[in-house]
Design an enzyme around this catalytic site. Structure first.
Site, PDB file in Angstrom:
ATOM      1  N   PHE A 134      -1.291   4.375   2.494  1.00  0.00           N
ATOM      2  CA  PHE A 134      -2.188   3.214   2.525  1.00  0.00           C
ATOM      3  C   PHE A 134      -2.535   2.902   3.987  1.00  0.00           C
ATOM      4  CE2 PHE A 134      -3.147  -1.366   2.166  1.00  0.00           C
ATOM      5  CZ  PHE A 134      -4.127  -1.295   1.197  1.00  0.00           C
ATOM      6  N   ASP A 203       7.911   2.159   2.009  1.00  0.00           N
ATOM      7  CA  ASP A 203       7.071   1.072   1.512  1.00  0.00           C
ATOM      8  C   ASP A 203       7.093   1.138  -0.014  1.00  0.00           C
ATOM      9  OD1 ASP A 203       5.009  -0.595   0.650  1.00  0.00           O
ATOM     10  OD2 ASP A 203       3.847  -0.270   2.484  1.00  0.00           O
ATOM     11  N   TYR A 233       2.597  -9.386  -4.631  1.00  0.00           N
ATOM     12  CA  TYR A 233       1.481  -9.760  -5.531  1.00  0.00           C
ATOM     13  C   TYR A 233       1.048  -8.648  -6.458  1.00  0.00           C
ATOM     14  CZ  TYR A 233      -1.085  -7.716  -1.527  1.00  0.00           C
ATOM     15  OH  TYR A 233      -1.516  -6.901  -0.512  1.00  0.00           O
ATOM     16  N   LYS A 234       1.710  -7.485  -6.390  1.00  0.00           N
ATOM     17  CA  LYS A 234       1.331  -6.382  -7.291  1.00  0.00           C
ATOM     18  C   LYS A 234       2.189  -6.482  -8.557  1.00  0.00           C
ATOM     19  CE  LYS A 234      -0.560  -3.769  -3.507  1.00  0.00           C
ATOM     20  NZ  LYS A 234      -0.263  -2.943  -2.353  1.00  0.00           N
ATOM     21  N   ARG A 392      -9.074   4.052 -10.511  1.00  0.00           N
ATOM     22  CA  ARG A 392      -7.626   3.853 -10.597  1.00  0.00           C
ATOM     23  C   ARG A 392      -7.296   2.852 -11.703  1.00  0.00           C
ATOM     24  NH1 ARG A 392      -4.102   1.283  -5.682  1.00  0.00           N
ATOM     25  NH2 ARG A 392      -5.220  -0.571  -6.377  1.00  0.00           N
TER      26      ARG A 392
HETATM   27  C1  LIG Z   1      -0.833  -3.247  -1.150  1.00  0.00           C
HETATM   28  C2  LIG Z   1      -0.209  -2.505  -0.038  1.00  0.00           C
HETATM   29  C3  LIG Z   1       0.022  -3.133   1.182  1.00  0.00           C
HETATM   30  C4  LIG Z   1      -0.471  -4.532   1.391  1.00  0.00           C
HETATM   31  O1  LIG Z   1      -0.210  -5.023   2.640  1.00  0.00           O
HETATM   32  P1  LIG Z   1      -0.602  -6.538   2.982  1.00  0.00           P
HETATM   33  O2  LIG Z   1       0.014  -6.771   4.273  1.00  0.00           O
HETATM   34  O3  LIG Z   1      -0.078  -7.384   1.866  1.00  0.00           O
HETATM   35  O4  LIG Z   1      -2.094  -6.647   2.980  1.00  0.00           O
HETATM   36  C5  LIG Z   1       0.680  -2.422   2.168  1.00  0.00           C
HETATM   37  N1  LIG Z   1       1.078  -1.150   1.959  1.00  0.00           N
HETATM   38  C6  LIG Z   1       0.854  -0.517   0.788  1.00  0.00           C
HETATM   39  C7  LIG Z   1       1.330   0.876   0.598  1.00  0.00           C
HETATM   40  C8  LIG Z   1       0.198  -1.170  -0.243  1.00  0.00           C
HETATM   41  O5  LIG Z   1      -0.045  -0.552  -1.383  1.00  0.00           O
END
Ligand SMILES: *Cc1c(COP(=O)(O)O)cnc(C)c1O
Length: 433
Positions: A134, A203, A233-234, A392
Site C-alpha cells: 500500500f 502491517d 476502520y476496516k 476489489r
Molecule cells: C488502509 C491501509 C492503511 C491506512 O493508513 P491510514 O494512515 O489510516 O490512512 C495503511 N496501510 C495499509 C496496508 C492499508 O491497507
C-alpha cells in the site's frame, strides 16, 4: 458451477455466524439496501455504536466534563481497547496500544526498528518491502530511508525471500496485500528474517479481524514478529478514520526500556509521568511510549464497539469459524464470477489457493474496471476500484451472506452482458474510489 441461489440460502441458514449480522446497522429492507462488499475499506456500522458515542458525548463529556478522564477511564482507552485487539492477534495484554493512524504508527514502529538495526547491525542499510505494498507504507519507508541513510529496496512478493540476507536491516511487509489479497506466511517469514539477523515489521491493515494472526508465533521467539501496526476502520469496524494500533514484541519493548530507546514522536502522553510536567522526556515503560498525544475519545468509543463485534464471534466458533466462512465466501465468489462472467476479460488477481488469500477477491480488467464498479455501485453492489485496473470485493464474515455473493455476481453478469457500464455517467472519476 452447479450452485444455485437456493443453495446459497441454504448455506446462510446453516451458517453458525449468521446471528452476528444483526450486530450491524446495515441498510437492509430500505430503498437504500445494498450488498456491501467493501468492509475491507470501511467496516459497517455496529448497532451499538451510535448509542455509545451519544452516551460518551452527553454523559461523560457533557455532564461530567473533564472529570471523565479519570471517572470514565478515558485515559486508559488506548490500553483497554489495545488489549482486546491483542487478543485477536495472538498477542498479550499490555503489548498493544491504540493511537494515531496506521501511517503514523508505521513511522514510529519502523523508526524504532531502524534504531535497533543501527545498534545491532550497523553496516546494514536495506529496508526491503513489496513494490505493490500500500503506497502510504512505501512513502513512510521512503521518508525514513532518506532521513536515516537507509536504502528502500522494493521487489515482487515472490522475490522477497531472496532478499532476506546479511544486507537486510528491516523487512516491512503488509500481511495481506490490498490489491491482490495475497497473504504472506508470517511465521515462516519471521523465522527467515531472524535467521538472517534482521527485524520484521508487519502491517495488518487487511488482516486484523479478517484472517487469523498469531504475532507471537507458535514456538520459539524467532517465529514471532517484532513490530506490527494495523487499521481500526476496516475489518475492525471502528468507523471512518478510526484510530489505528501498534504492537511491539515484549522482548523489544523490554530492550527499549533497558537502553532508554525512544520512538521518534516523543509526545507528552508517551512520557513515564506526563502529569509531573517535567521539561525533559523519559519514555513510559513498555508499549506506553508509543502513545504521542491526547487520545481521540469519541473515536475510541466507536472503535471499541467495532472491536466488540469481533469479540462477539467467540461465542459462535471464533476465529476458526470466521476464517472458514471467509474462505467459503471468497471461493464461491471466484467460482461464480469465473463460471458466469467468462469471456468478459476479467482475470483473477487473488491466489487460487485459499491458504494464501486474505478475505477478499480481486479481478483485473485490462481496459480499466472503474466504470464497471461504478455501474455495480449504482445497482447497490458496493466494492471498490483500485487503480489501474482492479475490481476489489471484500468479504466480512461477520455480516456478509452467501446470498449476497450470489446476488452480487448476478448484478455483475448483467452489467457486463448489457454493457451498461459504458454509460458516460459511470466514467466520471470521483475523488475517492
Ligand atoms: C488502509 C491501509 C492503511 C491506512 O493508513 P491510514 O494512515 O489510516 O490512512 C495503511 N496501510 C495499509 C496496508 C492499508 O491497507
Amino acid at each position: 458451477m452447479t450452485m444455485t441461489r437456493q443453495d446459497c440460502l441454504a448455506l446462510d441458514a446453516r451458517d453458525e455466524l449468521a446471528p452476528l449480522r444483526d450486530l450491524f446497522d446495515l441498510p437492509d429492507d430500505t430503498p437504500e439496501a445494498v450488498i456491501y462488499l467493501d468492509g475491507n475499506s470501511l467496516g459497517a456500522l455496529p448497532r451499538a455504536t451510535a448509542a455509545r458515542v451519544q452516551q460518551v458525548a452527553a454523559a461523560e463529556w457533557g455532564r461530567d466534563l473533564i472529570k471523565s478522564w479519570n471517572t470514565a477511564g478515558w485515559i486508559d482507552l488506548p490500553q483497554r481497547i489495545g488489549d482486546k485487539i491483542a487478543s485477536l492477534l495472538g498477542a498479550g495484554p499490555g503489548e498493544l496500544i491504540v493511537a494515531d493512524s496506521t501511517s503514523v504508527n508505521l513511522f514510529k514502529a519502523l523508526s524504532a526498528a531502524l534504531d535497533l538495526a543501527q545498534r545491532d547491525t550497523p553496516g546494514r542499510k536495506r529496508i526491503v518491502s513489496e513494490r505493490f505494498n500500500f503506497p502510504t507504507d512505501l512513502y513512510i519507508a521512503e521518508s525514513l530511508a532518506r532521513q536515516r541513510g537507509f536504502e528502500l529496496v522494493l521487489a515482487e512478493a515472490d522475490e522477497i525471500p531472496a532478499l532476506i540476507d546479511d544486507r537486510l536491516a528491516v523487512l516491512m511487509l503488509t500481511h495481506v496485500n490490498y490489491r491482490s489479497g495475497r497473504m504472506h506466511r508470517m511465521e515462516a517469514t519471521n523465522l527467515a528474517v531472524h535467521a538472517a539477523g534482521a527485524l520484521v515489521v508487519w502491517d495488518l491493515a487487511h488482516s486484523a479481524g479478517a484472517v487469523p494472526v498469531n504475532l507471537k508465533g507458535s514456538g520459539p521467539r524467532a517465529g514471532a514478529a517484532d513490530f506490527a501496526v494495523g487499521c481500526g476502520y476496516k475489518y475492525l469496524n471502528g468507523g471512518p478514520g478510526a484510530p489505528a494500533f501498534v504492537w511491539v514484541h515484549p522482548t523489544i519493548t523490554a530492550r527499549m526500556d533497558a537502553e532508554q530507546l525512544w520512538q521518534p514522536l516523543s509526545g507528552w502522553l508517551g512520557h513515564a509521568a506526563p502529569f509531573q510536567f517535567t521539561p525533559d522526556y523519559h519514555p513510559a515503560a513498555g508499549i506506553g511510549r508509543f502513545i504521542c498525544g491526547t487520545p481521540p475519545v469519541l473515536s475510541l468509543a466507536a472503535l471499541e464497539c467495532g472491536v466488540d463485534t469481533m469479540l462477539a464471534a467467540e461465542a459462535h466458533g471464533g476465529q476458526p469459524a470466521l476464517r472458514r466462512k471467509s474462505i467459503a465466501l471468497s471461493e464461491l465468489f471466484i467460482a461464480l464470477v469465473e463460471a458466469r462472467c467468462a469471456g468478459h476479460g476479467l482475470t483473477l488477481q487473488t491466489p487460487r489457493d485459499a491458504a494464501q488469500r486474505g478475505s477478499q477477491a480481486s479481478f483485473a480488467r485490462a481496459d480499466g474496471g472503474y466504470p464497471i464498479m461504478q455501474a455495480l455501485i449504482a445497482r447497490g453492489v458496493i466494492g471498490d476500484f483500485r487503480a489501474p485496473d482492479i475490481l476489489r470485493f471484500g468479504f466480512t464474515p461477520l455480516y456478509t451472506r452467501f446470498i449476497d455473493v450470489w446476488d452480487a455476481v448476478e448484478h455483475l453478469v448483467q452489467v457486463l452482458q448489457t454493457g451498461e457500464w459504458q454509460q458516460a455517467r459511470f466514467n466520471q472519476r470521483a475523488a475517492v474510489t
